[in-house]
Design a protein around this motif. Structure first.
Motif, PDB file in Angstrom:
ATOM      1  N   GLU A 200       0.847  -1.196   0.000  1.00 59.81           N
ATOM      2  CA  GLU A 200       0.000   0.000   0.000  1.00 59.81           C
ATOM      3  C   GLU A 200       0.888   1.255   0.000  1.00 59.81           C
ATOM      4  O   GLU A 200       0.619   2.236  -0.689  1.00 59.81           O
ATOM      5  N   ASP A 201       1.990   1.190   0.754  1.00 58.76           N
ATOM      6  CA  ASP A 201       2.905   2.325   0.797  1.00 58.76           C
ATOM      7  C   ASP A 201       3.646   2.486  -0.535  1.00 58.76           C
ATOM      8  O   ASP A 201       3.861   3.619  -1.004  1.00 58.76           O
TER       9      ASP A 201
ATOM     10  N   ASP B 252       2.461   1.814  -3.353  1.00 61.70           N
ATOM     11  CA  ASP B 252       1.479   2.454  -4.232  1.00 61.70           C
ATOM     12  C   ASP B 252       1.404   3.953  -3.942  1.00 61.70           C
ATOM     13  O   ASP B 252       1.386   4.780  -4.856  1.00 61.70           O
ATOM     14  N   ALA B 253       1.367   4.306  -2.653  1.00 62.17           N
ATOM     15  CA  ALA B 253       1.294   5.726  -2.295  1.00 62.17           C
ATOM     16  C   ALA B 253       2.507   6.479  -2.816  1.00 62.17           C
ATOM     17  O   ALA B 253       2.406   7.616  -3.279  1.00 62.17           O
TER      18      ALA B 253
ATOM     19  N   GLY C 204       2.928   4.954  -7.204  1.00 67.48           N
ATOM     20  CA  GLY C 204       1.821   4.765  -8.143  1.00 67.48           C
ATOM     21  C   GLY C 204       2.146   3.704  -9.187  1.00 67.48           C
ATOM     22  O   GLY C 204       1.983   3.920 -10.391  1.00 67.48           O
TER      23      GLY C 204
END
Lengths: 624, 624
Positions: free
Chosen positions: B541-542, B544-545, B548
C-alpha cells in the motif's frame, strides 16, 4: 477518540521509542500501563496486521492510537510534485481511518523543493487540511529543527495561523524546540485549541549536527540536560489537553528489550508529570495521581557484599586491616556486620552471587527520614519491590531493585527496632581513622546507564551531576554521580565492552570510606597488611610538575600509594586496595570541603595498577 | 636517535592508539613490526617502569621513541603562570632525557589565558625552545583544530617562523588540518627542516564539534573519508623525513585487543605509503618496499557455506527450489557443488562451524586475473594466510582470513586445473532464471567493521562506498558496500548488540543471486516450494502511495513477496528466503543498470518478516 476530549494527564508513547516489531511494541506499551501510542509508519509497513487489525489489537490492550506519524515533505514549489504529495496523503488518510486515529503528524519539509513563501506554504497546508477534514481527520504540523525553511515553532505557528483551517494545528516537540534554544514561553501566545499534539524528549547537551543529535541521542525526560518541566508548564497553561507522548530516538533503546524500555519510559513521564504538578497550578494536572514526595536522605546506612568461602575471608581481612571490626552476626542468616564510625559493611555468605570466588555489591542501604514513604514512592514510580527474604534484614526494611539489580534498602538506623536489632551486636569503641561511607561506585551495564540515572533521580529524589568521560586504559568509561543528603553514588558504564581482552579488571565496583587523614589511614592499613595498590613513581613526578607539592608530602604519598587530585574548590587524597575476588575493591578517601568529584583523573592510573596486580596473580593473561 | 636522520618510510604509532597499559601497547606495536612509537604521557604516568626502563624495553623490542606527547597550554598572558609552565616543561625535559627521545609535542593552547598576540606567543615558544635546546631537545608545535587562537597549520607556522629557533619546528596532524578543510598544498611553502613531526589519522565526515570528532571517531588511514595520499604527498615533497606516525583516538580501538589493532594500523600505513609511492615521485618513498598492485577482480567464483546434517538438507532444498542443481561432489571432501549460471555455492559438511543446525558463510571466492599475485599482495599487507587444508579445494587456491574469520579465496575458474577440477562435475544445461551471484552480505562484529573495510580496500583493491545506517527493528545497523569488478560485498554491523532480546534474527548473512526477472524467479521458486518470505500488505500500500506502480505489477509483487526499491538511477526488485538454520538466508535480486544499492530501505521490512517466521517456529520467544 479525540485527544482533545481526554484529560491532559493521559500518557502516551511513540512506537519508534521501542525495539522490535509493531506487535512487540504494542504489547510492551500496554504492559507498562500507557494510555495510548503514536503509530510510527515504518512499524506499520513492516507489520502483517492490517490497519483494522492493529486498531482492534490496540483497543483490546487498552491503548488508544493518538497519532499517525510522520508524513514528510508535503509542500513543494513544483505544482506536479505537490499534487503527487496530496495523492500520497490521501493514501495515508485511508490508512488512518482504518486505524481509527484522527491526527497525522506532518513535518516541515527538508527537501530542496520545499516552499519558502509563507503564504504559499500556508495555502498548501490549508489544502491538505481541507482534504483531511473531509475524512474527519486533522493535521498536526511540526517544525523539524533542521527543516529547510520552517525550523522553529514560531515559524510553524505562523504557517498554521495563516492557513487558518479548523483541521490545521501544531505539533510541539520538546527536542526540536529546546535543542535550538527556543524559549517555550512563547507557546503561551498560541490558542490552546491549536495545540493538536505534544511530543516529549530529553537529550544530553551535545555540540553536533542537530539531525544526528535527534536521531541517536534523545533520552526520556529526566535522563538528559533539558528542562522539561519548564517546557511542559507553558504548553499546559496555554490549554493543551492532549496526551503527554514520548518520542525518543535512541541507539540503546532501539535495541533493548521493549518491555523494559517501556517501564523506564513510563517512569520518566510519571516523574515529569509530578514535577509540573508540584511547581504550578496547572488545572489539567491537579487531578493526576502524584506520588508522595521523596523523603530526605541522610547518608549511607550500610553496603552489603555478596561473598563466598573464598572471597569472604579476603574481604574480611581487608576490612580488618583498614581498621574495621566485626561487630555483629545476623540472628538467623549467614551475614556478618563490620563497622567503623558510621561505615557499615555486611558480608552476606548466603546471598546469590555471580560465581565462585566473586564478590559483588548486593545491596546499598540509605538512611531515609521515612522509609515506608520512600518505598511507597518507589512503588508509584514503577520500581520493582523486592520480596522481604532477599535482603539480610528482618526488620521492616523496604527494598527495591535498581536497574543493575542492586537492592536498595530504605533505613532508619537510629530508630527503635531498626535493622541493627537483627544483629547480635557488640559495638566497638570509636577512634578509628575511618568515619563513614563517602560513596559507593556501581558499574552499570551500558544499556542501563541512563535508566539508572533516572531511577535514582526520580525514585530516590537524588541529583544527577553531568556525565563525564574517563579515557581509561581499557576503553572509555562514562561516569555520572548522583548525590543527596550525604548519599553519593558514582555510576559508571563502559562504552562498548571495555577491554574484554584484558580480563579481570573490567567493570569493578567499590566502596569508598571517608577519613580525615588519608596518609595516616594508609600508613595504618599498610602496617596491618591491607593489600593497598602501589602507584607508579611517574605519577608522583607528574604531580610534582603540576602542583609543586611540598617534598615531604609528595614523598610520603608516593611511599604509601596515596593519590591526589585538586580542583579550584578543594583537594582529594585517596588510596585503593586491589580487586578483592572478582568485582569489588575498597577505597579510603579524604575530601576537603568544596571538592565534589571522586578522583576521576586518577582512575586510569588506578586501573592500570589493578591490571598489574591481576597479571602478577595470573601471568598468562599478559598481552604480547 | 633523530627522526630527521631516518628514511621517511619509517612507520610509527602513538601509544594512545592502542588499548591497555604501556607494557601491553609496546609489546603490540613491536609485534606488528612498527619501527617506532610516540609515548603518550598518561600511558607513562600509569606505568611502573621508570623512563630509563621504558627506553630499554623499547630498544630491546626494536622500537625507537620518536616523540613524547602532549605538552598542553604552555603559553599564557599571565607571566607567573607562564613561568610555572616553563618549570613544568623542565620536569618533562628530564623525563625525555631518560626516555632517550628528543622531540616533544606542544599543542596550541586551549586555556582562557592563551596568548593571542603572535609576537608574544612566538617569544614564549622561543623561550621554551631555548630551554629545550640546552638539553639537546626540540619542540614540535601543533595547531589543535580547536585551539583558542592557533587552530590552523598556517597560524602555527607563523608562530614557529617568528620564533625563529633551531629547536622550534612544526608537528603536522592530518586530522587537525583536514577536519577544518585546510589545503595541505600550503605545506610546500614550509622548509622541510622545520617539519619536525607528522601524525596521521583518517576520519569519517561528521558534522559535529571537532573536539568530540577528534577524540572519538578518528580512524586509521584508508578507513575514513579523508584523502590521506593527497595530504602526505606535499608533506614529503616539502622535505619531511621523519616517521609516518599514527595518532588515532577511537572508541573501538581504545578497548580492543592491542595486538590486533596494531596489525590493522600497520596495514593502513603500508597501504598509504604504497598509494603515495604510486602517485608521485617522492624521493623518500622510492626505496620503500611496495607490495604488488592488486590484480583485477572479475566476479564471485563461489560462496562456501558450512553446514551440518540438519542445515545441509534445508539449504539444499532451498537451492533446488531456486533452480540450482547439484552438479558435483568434491573428490576427497564432504563438499557438494551447486550451480546455476555462474552462481556457485559449496555446501561443506566437513568445515568447522558455529553449532548444531547452524549455517554460516565459511568462505567467499573471487575471480582474480592473477591469484598468486593476489595472495602475495595479501601477505605483504599483513593478511593471515590460511593453511591449505582449511578450504574445500585442492587446486592451488590461495586463501586469506578476512577480519570476521571468513576465508577469502583467489580463483581463476576458467583456468586449466582450476578449482572446478577438484570436483566430479556434471554441468547442467543453462536456462535457469538465476544468472550469477549479485552480492554476498557479511554481518561483521561491530569492533571489526572499519578494519574490514580497510582489509577489502587495501588487500583486494576494492572500493568502499560511504557508510549508511539502517533503522532496523532490532537496532541500528551500519552498512558499507565494497565493490570491484563484479564482486560486491555488503558489510553490515550492529551498533551495540542489536536485539539480543529477540534471538534468532540478529546478524544474518546472505547470498544474493542475480536474475533478469525477479517476478518469474519468485513464481518459479514458490511453485517449487522455496521458503520465500511473505511481505505485509501495508508495505505494498505504501509502495502504491509513493510510486503509483501499475496495479497488475503491484498485485503480482505482493502475491509473490517481491520487494521494490527505486532511486533516480534505477530500480531493484528482490525477494528473500527465511533464515535457513541459524545465520544465513538467500536472496534473488533484479538490478537495473544504474541502481547501486542492495535494497537497504526494505531491510527493516525483511527483518520483521524474519522475526515472524522465527516466532512461528518458536512462539515462546514472543515479547509481551
Amino acid at each position: 477518540m479525540h485527544p482533545a476530549d481526554e484529560p491532559a494527564a493521559r500518557l502516551g508513547i511513540a512506537t519508534v521509542c521501542l525495539s522490535g516489531t509493531l506487535e512487540d511494541k504494542l504489547a510492551a506499551a500496554a504492559a507498562a500501563g500507557f494510555d495510548g501510542v503514536e503509530i510510527f509508519e515504518p512499524d506499520l509497513l513492516a507489520s502483517p496486521l492490517s490497519p483494522a487489525e492493529i486498531r482492534r489489537r490496540c483497543a483490546d490492550s487498552g491503548l488508544s492510537i493518538d497519532l499517525y506519524q510522520p508524513f514528510r515533505d508535503l509542500d513543494s514549489v513544483d505544482a506536479d510534485r505537490f499534487a503527487a504529495n496530496l495523492r500520497r496523503a490521501e493514501h495515508k488518510f485511508a490508512v488512518m481511518q482504518q486505524l481509527g486515529t484522527d491526527t497525522v503528524l506532518v513535518c516541515s519539509a527538508v527537501a530542496p523543493d520545499a516552499v519558502a513563501d509563507l503564504d504559499l506554504l500556508a495555502a498548501q497546508m490549508r489544502a491538505l487540511a481541507e482534504r483531511a477534514a473531509r475524512h474527519g481527520l486533522r493535521i498536526a504540523y511540526e517544525a523539524l529543527a533542521w527543516g529547510t525553511h520552517i525550523n522553529t515553532y514560531e515559524r510553524s505557528w505562523e504557517v498554521v495561523r495563516r492557513g487558518d483551517h479548523p483541521a490545521l494545528g501544531l505539533c510541539l516537540d520538546s527536542f526540536h524546540i529546546l535543542s535550538r534554544g527556543s524559549d517555550p514561553a512563547g507557546v503561551l501566545g498560541i490558542p490552546g485549541e491549536k495545540l493538536f499534539f505534544l511530543q516529549l524528549a530529553d537529550a544530553p547537551r551535545l555540540r553536533m549536527d542537530v539531525l544526528q543529535w535527534s536521531r541517536h541521542h534523545r533520552l526520556f525526560p529526566g535522563q538528559g540536560a533539558f528542562d522539561l518541566p519548564a517546557f511542559l508548564e507553558p504548553v499546559l497553561t496555554a490549554g493543551y489537553t492532549g496526551p503527554l507522548s514520548l518520542e525518543v530516538f535512541n541507539d540503546v533503546y532501539r535495541q533493548s528489550d521493549p518491555r523494559r524500555t517501556a517501564v523506564d519510559a513510563m517512569r520518566s513521564l510519571l516523574a515529569l508529570r509530578e514535577q509540573v504538578a508540584r511547581r504550578a497550578a496547572v488545572p489539567a494536572l491537579t487531578t493526576a495521581a502524584v506520588p508522595p514526595a521523596p523523603p530526605a536522605l541522610a547518608g549511607h546506612a550500610f553496603t552489603e557484599l555478596a561473598v563466598d568461602d573464598t572471597s569472604g575471608p579476603r574481604i574480611a581481612d581487608a576490612l580488618r586491616a583498614l581498621g574495621f571490626a566485626r561487630t555483629g552476626r545476623h540472628r538467623t542468616k549467614p551475614v556478618d556486620l563490620w563497622e567503623q564510625g558510621t561505615a557499615r559493611v555486611l558480608l552476606n555468605a548466603g546471598a546469590p552471587h555471580p560465581g565462585a570466588g566473586n564478590v559483588a555489591v548486593a545491596a546499598l542501604a540509605v538512611e531515609s527520614t521515612d522509609p515506608p514513604l520512600s518505598a511507597a514512592r518507589a512503588a508509584a514510580l514503577c520500581a520493582p519491590i523486592l520480596p522481604r527474604d532477599r535482603g539480610p534484614a528482618e526488620a521492616d526494611l523496604a527494598a527495591v531493585a535498581a536497574p543493575d539489580g542492586t537492592s536498595v534498602f530504605f533505613c532508619r538506623t537510629d530508630a527503635t527496632g531498626g535493622w541493627l536489632a537483627d544483629f547480635d551486636r557488640t559495638p566497638t569503641a570509636d577512634g578509628g581513622l575511618i568515619s563513614g561511607t563517602d560513596h559507593v561506585a556501581l558499574a552499570q551495564p551500558y544499556d542501563h546507564f541512563d535508566e539508572a540515572a533516572l531511577f535514582y533521580r526520580a525514585v530516590l529524589g537524588m541529583d544527577p551531576e553531568p556525565t563525564s568521560e574517563i579515557a581509561a586504559p581499557f576503553g572509555l568509561v562514562r561516569d555520572r554521580t548522583v548525590t543527596s543528603g550525604g548519599v553519593r553514588l558514582a555510576l559508571t558504564a563502559s562504552l562498548l565492552r571495555r577491554g574484554e581482552w584484558a580480563p579481570g579488571v573490567s567493570d569493578p565496583q567499590h566502596i569508598a570510606f571517608a577519613t580525615s587523614d588519608a596518609l595516616a589511614a594508609a600508613r595504618a592499613a599498610r602496617a596491618a597488611g591491607a593489600p593497598i595498590l602501589d602507584i607508579p613513581g611517574n605519577y608522583y613526578e607528574d604531580l610534582d610538575a603540576r602542583y609543586g607539592l611540598e617534598p615531604d608530602l609528595l614523598h610520603e604519598m608516593r611511599a604509601l600509594g596515596v593519590m591526589y587530585d585538586r580542583t579550584p574548590a578543594g583537594e582529594y587524597r585517596h588510596f585503593a586496595t586491589e580487586v578483592l575476588g572478582g568485582r569489588v575493591f575498597l577505597q579510603v578517601v579524604q575530601r576537603s570541603p568544596g571538592y565534589e568529584g571522586h578522583g576521576e583523573p586518577d582512575s586510569p592510573v588506578r586501573m592500570a595498577a589493578h591490571r598489574r596486580r591481576r597479571l602478577e596473580r595470573s601471568p598468562a593473561l599478559a598481552a604480547g
